[in-house]
Design an enzyme around this catalytic site. Structure first.
Site, PDB file in Angstrom:
ATOM      1  NE  ARG A   1     -30.003  -5.559  -6.957  1.00  0.00           N
ATOM      2  CZ  ARG A   1     -30.878  -4.593  -7.215  1.00  0.00           C
ATOM      3  NH1 ARG A   1     -30.477  -3.358  -7.343  1.00  0.00           N
ATOM      4  NH2 ARG A   1     -32.141  -4.874  -7.374  1.00  0.00           N
TER       5      ARG A   1
ATOM      6  NE  ARG B   1     -27.290   0.840 -11.533  1.00  0.00           N
ATOM      7  CZ  ARG B   1     -28.512   1.279 -11.340  1.00  0.00           C
ATOM      8  NH1 ARG B   1     -29.025   2.164 -12.147  1.00  0.00           N
ATOM      9  NH2 ARG B   1     -29.229   0.840 -10.322  1.00  0.00           N
TER      10      ARG B   1
ATOM     11  NE  ARG C   1     -26.675  -2.173 -17.369  1.00  0.00           N
ATOM     12  CZ  ARG C   1     -27.444  -1.437 -18.162  1.00  0.00           C
ATOM     13  NH1 ARG C   1     -27.085  -1.218 -19.394  1.00  0.00           N
ATOM     14  NH2 ARG C   1     -28.567  -0.930 -17.697  1.00  0.00           N
TER      15      ARG C   1
ATOM     16  CG  ASP D   1     -33.584  -8.288 -11.780  1.00  0.00           C
ATOM     17  OD1 ASP D   1     -32.970  -7.475 -11.067  1.00  0.00           O
ATOM     18  OD2 ASP D   1     -34.831  -8.390 -11.763  1.00  0.00           O
TER      19      ASP D   1
ATOM     20  CE1 TYR E   1     -40.604  -3.787  -8.688  1.00  0.00           C
ATOM     21  CE2 TYR E   1     -40.325  -5.777  -7.379  1.00  0.00           C
ATOM     22  CZ  TYR E   1     -39.962  -4.475  -7.667  1.00  0.00           C
ATOM     23  OH  TYR E   1     -38.984  -3.860  -6.948  1.00  0.00           O
TER      24      TYR E   1
HETATM   25  O1  CP3 Z   1     -26.904  -9.305  -5.672  1.00  0.00           O
HETATM   26  C1  CP3 Z   1     -26.307  -9.362  -6.750  1.00  0.00           C
HETATM   27  O2  CP3 Z   1     -25.176  -8.807  -6.948  1.00  0.00           O
HETATM   28  C2  CP3 Z   1     -26.885 -10.223  -7.857  1.00  0.00           C
HETATM   29  C3  CP3 Z   1     -27.679  -9.566  -8.827  1.00  0.00           C
HETATM   30  C4  CP3 Z   1     -29.070  -9.050  -8.506  1.00  0.00           C
HETATM   31  C5  CP3 Z   1     -29.661  -7.987  -9.251  1.00  0.00           C
HETATM   32  N1  CP3 Z   1     -30.947  -7.855  -8.855  1.00  0.00           N
HETATM   33  C6  CP3 Z   1     -28.961  -7.223 -10.282  1.00  0.00           C
HETATM   34  C7  CP3 Z   1     -29.514  -5.941 -10.748  1.00  0.00           C
HETATM   35  C8  CP3 Z   1     -30.040  -9.499  -7.603  1.00  0.00           C
HETATM   36  C9  CP3 Z   1     -29.929 -10.580  -6.532  1.00  0.00           C
HETATM   37  C10 CP3 Z   1     -31.218  -8.726  -7.844  1.00  0.00           C
HETATM   38  C11 CP3 Z   1     -32.471  -8.961  -7.112  1.00  0.00           C
HETATM   39  C12 CP3 Z   1     -33.581  -8.024  -7.283  1.00  0.00           C
HETATM   40  N2  CP3 Z   1     -33.963  -7.350  -8.400  1.00  0.00           N
HETATM   41  C13 CP3 Z   1     -34.531  -7.753  -6.265  1.00  0.00           C
HETATM   42  C14 CP3 Z   1     -34.537  -8.360  -4.892  1.00  0.00           C
HETATM   43  C15 CP3 Z   1     -33.507  -7.784  -4.004  1.00  0.00           C
HETATM   44  C16 CP3 Z   1     -33.649  -6.316  -3.752  1.00  0.00           C
HETATM   45  O3  CP3 Z   1     -32.754  -5.582  -4.164  1.00  0.00           O
HETATM   46  O4  CP3 Z   1     -34.626  -5.921  -3.126  1.00  0.00           O
HETATM   47  C17 CP3 Z   1     -35.463  -6.841  -6.783  1.00  0.00           C
HETATM   48  C18 CP3 Z   1     -36.641  -6.237  -6.067  1.00  0.00           C
HETATM   49  C19 CP3 Z   1     -35.098  -6.617  -8.147  1.00  0.00           C
HETATM   50  C20 CP3 Z   1     -35.805  -5.768  -9.126  1.00  0.00           C
HETATM   51  C21 CP3 Z   1     -34.928  -4.715  -9.690  1.00  0.00           C
HETATM   52  N3  CP3 Z   1     -33.937  -4.944 -10.617  1.00  0.00           N
HETATM   53  C22 CP3 Z   1     -34.970  -3.327  -9.434  1.00  0.00           C
HETATM   54  C23 CP3 Z   1     -35.937  -2.650  -8.491  1.00  0.00           C
HETATM   55  C24 CP3 Z   1     -33.970  -2.735 -10.213  1.00  0.00           C
HETATM   56  C25 CP3 Z   1     -33.692  -1.260 -10.342  1.00  0.00           C
HETATM   57  C26 CP3 Z   1     -32.969  -0.715  -9.182  1.00  0.00           C
HETATM   58  C27 CP3 Z   1     -31.510  -0.702  -9.442  1.00  0.00           C
HETATM   59  O5  CP3 Z   1     -30.730  -1.045  -8.522  1.00  0.00           O
HETATM   60  O6  CP3 Z   1     -31.115  -0.319 -10.543  1.00  0.00           O
HETATM   61  C28 CP3 Z   1     -33.315  -3.762 -10.937  1.00  0.00           C
HETATM   62  C29 CP3 Z   1     -32.177  -3.640 -11.879  1.00  0.00           C
HETATM   63  C30 CP3 Z   1     -30.912  -4.339 -11.466  1.00  0.00           C
HETATM   64  N4  CP3 Z   1     -30.832  -5.601 -10.960  1.00  0.00           N
HETATM   65  C31 CP3 Z   1     -29.587  -3.834 -11.613  1.00  0.00           C
HETATM   66  C32 CP3 Z   1     -28.708  -4.823 -11.163  1.00  0.00           C
HETATM   67  C33 CP3 Z   1     -27.202  -4.799 -11.151  1.00  0.00           C
HETATM   68  C34 CP3 Z   1     -29.200  -2.496 -12.209  1.00  0.00           C
HETATM   69  C35 CP3 Z   1     -29.158  -2.683 -13.680  1.00  0.00           C
HETATM   70  C36 CP3 Z   1     -28.253  -1.727 -14.403  1.00  0.00           C
HETATM   71  O7  CP3 Z   1     -27.070  -2.007 -14.576  1.00  0.00           O
HETATM   72  O8  CP3 Z   1     -28.803  -0.691 -14.854  1.00  0.00           O
END
Ligand code: CP3
Length: 351
Positions: free
Chosen positions: A31, A35, A44, A80, A156
């Site tokens: 990640r 943000r 974004r 994602d 999920y």
């Molecule tokens: O690692 C990276 O920089 C690449 C991008 C990436 C995202 N999600 C971007 C994202 C990766 C590899 C993921 C994987 C992901 N997504 C997982 C597995 C890894 C982990 O973190 O456990 C899971 C469980 C998800 C599901 C998910 N997507 C959740 C639970 C959330 C909300 C929590 C949060 O951090 O906001 C997301 C949204 C998400 N995925 C965002 C990003 C940058 C935030 C979106 C935004 O800009 O509002």
């Protein structure tokens, strides 16, 4: 460990993944595009998260940001784990975590799921990867692809969103095991196709995220999760791209992760890295595993933690420095910068 002149970041990462000698551990962060970066928030602005994942220009831009802004030494595709899921016929929204309008709980719903060719349903993912590979030729930074693991995706899909206990999923394990098996089989098939297509499009290593698999007892993990990892490990084109396996909260299942023999075992911070690295030894390289919250510490303290992690990882055949989970939105940018600078300072220590 010394190998003469400094390696370029691509070589360093690929060598570390395969357990070949390197000058120091490569570094990137889960990640890392997100943000906590004001520059990410600017791109974004005015678009939904899913729109951003589909917009090739914006996705490429934010994927690349961490190289300059925080000194990361790998680029991970901006996307994602849920991006390929609507192509199966399931509606997913982000609020900000994934929300599934109609949770998948019956045999009929599982039967109705398609296993599409991701190149047809999410062509933009491969366009983003191909564009990134071209952009990265100059800086010679490696490009990583990723996918959600079947169990975490199923968690999920069955719950309808995130959950503390995932009790609906666990109920399905005992009340309707054949429905869950069928769901996992479809998700495994999709994951293999998706990751291989990413490799084809230019990903130089791929990470599988099994964020929720650590919720299970060792026995349930062996029954439900291990076979999915084995199948993915066997069917990936690993001659072209090393396979990084991440399990969240997985200290108690480390031996199962090793058994799958990925190139890299990626650990969260609850695992004692020194102990894990001894157990992993020559079987795999190790990735991790700083607690993302430790990035709030002063720069010197982050340097000390990184030195300790590099030392702890020594018994494993290779080490990729990373966090134990993704950067949080409140992660300080200077903490991330200190983390990657600390990795670079390890080369000076070594010489
Ligand atoms: O690692 C990276 O920089 C690449 C991008 C990436 C995202 N999600 C971007 C994202 C990766 C590899 C993921 C994987 C992901 N997504 C997982 C597995 C890894 C982990 O973190 O456990 C899971 C469980 C998800 C599901 C998910 N997507 C959740 C639970 C959330 C909300 C929590 C949060 O951090 O906001 C997301 C949204 C998400 N995925 C965002 C990003 C940058 C935030 C979106 C935004 O800009 O509002």
């Amino acid at each position: 460990m010394s190998v003469g002149p400094p390696l370029d970041p691509t070589e360093r990462l690929l060598r570390a993944c395969r357990g070949e000698p390197v000058d120091r551990p490569p570094v990137w962060l889960m990640r890392q595009a997100g943000r906590y970066l004001p520059e990410y928030r600017r791109v974004r602005e005015g678009v939904s998260f899913l729109e951003m994942c589909r917009d090739v220009d914006r996705a490429v831009e934010v994927s690349l940001q961490p190289i300059e802004l925080v000194g990361s030494e790998a680029v991970i595709l901006f996307s994602d784990i849920f991006v390929p899921i609507p192509g199966m016929g399931v509606e997913v929204d982000f609020q900000p975590g994934p929300v599934v309008a109609e949770p998948v709980r019956s045999a009929a719903q599982v039967e109705a799921l398609r296993v599409p060719d991701p190149r047809e349903t999410v062509p933009y993912v491969f366009e983003i990867l191909a564009t990134l590979r071209r952009e990265l030729e100059g800086p010679r930074v490696p490009l990583l692809g990723f996918a959600g693991a079947p169990f975490t995706l199923a968690a999920y899909l069955v719950e309808g969103g995130g959950s503390k206990s995932f009790s609906t999923l666990k109920r399905m394990m005992v009340r309707a095991p054949e429905v869950l098996r069928a769901l996992l089989a479809r998700l495994t098939e999709l994951t293999v196709a998706y990751l291989n297509a990413q490799i084809e499009a230019g990903a130089q290593a791929v990470q599988l995220f099994d964020t929720w698999a650590g919720l299970l007892s060792p026995q349930d993990y062996a029954d439900w999760v291990l076979p999915t990892h084995r199948e993915i490990a066997a069917k990936l084109d690993r001659a072209r791209a090393p396979f990084i396996l991440y399990v969240g909260n997985g200290a108690h299942v480390l031996d199962f992760m090793i058994e799958v023999a990925p190139e890299v075992v990626s650990l969260d911070w609850r695992v004692d890295l020194a102990d894990a690295a001894r157990r992993i030894g020559s079987h795999a390289s190790v990735q991790g595993n700083l607690d993302p919250c430790a990035l709030h510490a002063p720069r010197e303290a982050i340097f000390a933690k990184v030195r300790a992690l590099a030392e702890a990882a020594r018994p494993a055949r290779g080490h990729v420095l990373n966090l134990g989970h993704g950067c949080h939105p409140d992660t300080p940018v200077e903490g991330v910068r200190a983390f990657t600078d600390a990795a670079r300072s390890l080369a000076e220590d070594a010489s």
